[in-house]
Enzyme design. Structure first.
Site, short mmCIF file in Angstrom:
data_model
loop_
_atom_site.label_atom_id
_atom_site.label_comp_id
_atom_site.label_asym_id
_atom_site.label_seq_id
_atom_site.Cartn_x
_atom_site.Cartn_y
_atom_site.Cartn_z
N ASN A 27 -15.61 3.79 0.69
CA ASN A 27 -16.09 3.71 -0.70
C ASN A 27 -17.18 4.72 -1.05
O ASN A 27 -17.07 5.41 -2.08
CB ASN A 27 -16.55 2.28 -0.99
CG ASN A 27 -15.39 1.29 -0.95
OD1 ASN A 27 -14.34 1.54 -1.53
ND2 ASN A 27 -15.57 0.18 -0.26
N TRP B 85 -7.20 9.95 -3.71
CA TRP B 85 -6.98 9.11 -2.54
C TRP B 85 -7.75 9.75 -1.39
O TRP B 85 -7.49 10.91 -1.04
CB TRP B 85 -5.49 9.01 -2.21
CG TRP B 85 -5.14 8.04 -1.13
CD1 TRP B 85 -5.82 6.92 -0.75
CD2 TRP B 85 -3.96 8.08 -0.30
NE1 TRP B 85 -5.17 6.26 0.26
CE2 TRP B 85 -4.03 6.95 0.56
CE3 TRP B 85 -2.89 8.95 -0.20
CZ2 TRP B 85 -3.04 6.68 1.50
CZ3 TRP B 85 -1.92 8.69 0.74
CH2 TRP B 85 -1.98 7.56 1.59
N TYR C 109 0.83 -1.20 0.00
CA TYR C 109 0.00 0.00 0.00
C TYR C 109 0.87 1.25 0.00
O TYR C 109 2.05 1.21 0.37
CB TYR C 109 -0.92 -0.01 1.22
CG TYR C 109 -2.09 0.94 1.12
CD1 TYR C 109 -3.00 0.85 0.07
CD2 TYR C 109 -2.29 1.95 2.06
CE1 TYR C 109 -4.08 1.71 -0.03
CE2 TYR C 109 -3.37 2.83 1.96
CZ TYR C 109 -4.25 2.70 0.91
OH TYR C 109 -5.30 3.57 0.80
#
Length: 331
Positions: free
Chosen positions: A124, A263, A53
């Site tokens: 999300n 992001w 990540y």
């Protein structure tokens, strides 16, 4: 004592996870304690476990980047939060039965909100909402094109665009997803092999999309870029295909397509606390009203977090994998 799923090392296998007892500490000044109820297992969590990540914790670390709970203790000098209120927490380390956090990292939710849906709220749906608002001024009737339309972000885009009066051209890899996505409000759903350079205008009834959302990369990202109206933004928020984004010169020179990344963590760092709370208030209201719903594939207890991660890594799931943090027992 509370339980937490701790990451001991970065590894290709989720075997680096271990459920441990952790000390329970009272809140200090400006802090609250949440009794955690549920958390999601996201691709970002798997990437953190793998060590791939974009931002990695110092080990050992409690894993998990979103979840919801109930405010169970409030420390001195905390205003605007109430005992017993459901809340999400805007920090990592959510795979635990108890969290002590700064009050500024807590967003209260409406009473009666479904805790499973709330556990999937902070990443999300917020990503979908911000991308629909932050890159261009979309008007009712405008088209959006996206790949990975069956992902959690993709489904949120479809539902939120529908309520905003926007229309979606959605790209998926499996034909069985077409009717399913139409059922939640998708206007057009096509397979990856459709050439959007030549077909977008026909599919969109004479128009071209004014925003592209990319979670795949490679040829899929180029395909949706070729569908765009001149001067439109193309936003990358994921790389499921693990292929680089290749931008032809012509899209920049002749079509003035602008390419951006998104992001959510970076957005939170730059947004005001009021803007963050406003975003989650709108989204939580949509959950309560039934406008926004994320399908759940399977729920695991925290003590089976290893199995949950393995399940979440499987392709072809019908929804999200969740962790039940409220019924954990030490084995």
């Amino acid at each position: 004592m509370p339980l937490a799923c701790r990451l001991l090392e970065f590894a290709a296998s989720p075997a680096a996870l271990e459920v441990q007892e952790i000390p329970s500490t009272p809140p200090g000044s400006g802090e609250v304690v949440l009794r955690m109820l549920a958390a999601s297992v996201n691709p970002a969590d798997i990437n953190v476990i793998e060590g791939t990540y974009g931002e990695l914790p110092v080990l050992p670390a409690t894993i998990g980047n979103e979840g919801c709970g109930i405010i169970s203790q409030i420390g001195p000098n905390v205003k605007g939060l109430e005992l017993g209120a459901p809340a999400i927490v805007l920090r990592a380390g959510t795979w635990t039965s108890e969290m002590r956090v700064s009050a500024s990292e807590v967003v209260p939710l409406p009473l009666g909100i479904d805790p499973w849906q709330a556990a999937m709220l902070s990443v999300n749906p917020a990503t979908a909402w911000r991308m629909l608002h932050d890159f261009t001024d979309l008007q009712s009737g405008d088209w959006i094109v996206q790949n990975a339309a069956n992902s959690a972000v993709g489904r949120a885009v479809i539902q939120l665009a529908h309520v905003l009066g926007l229309r979606t051209l959605n790209v998926v890899r499996r034909p069985e997803l077409i009717d399913e996505l139409r059922g939640i409000g998708a206007d057009i759903v096509v397979l990856e092999d459709v050439d959007l350079r030549s077909e977008a205008v026909r599919l969109c009834g004479g128009s071209k999309p004014r925003l592209a959302l990319n979670a795949v990369g490679g040829s899929s990202a180029l395909n949706i870029a070729n569908a765009l109206e001149t001067g439109s933004p193309h936003v990358t928020y994921g790389a499921m295909g693990r292929q680089p984004l290749k931008i032809p010169n012509g899209l920049l020179i002749f079509k003035n397509i602008s390419f951006h990344g998104f992001w959510l963590r970076r957005w939170r760092e730059g947004a005001s606390l009021q803007e963050i709370h406003d975003t989650y208030r709108v989204l939580s209201d949509f959950i309560v009203s039934g406008v926004l719903k994320t399908p759940v594939h399977r729920i695991f207890p925290l003590t089976q977090s290893l199995e949950a991660v393995q399940e979440a890594a499987l392709a072809g799931r019908s929804g999200k994998v969740l962790l039940d943090l409220g019924s954990c027992k030490t084995h």
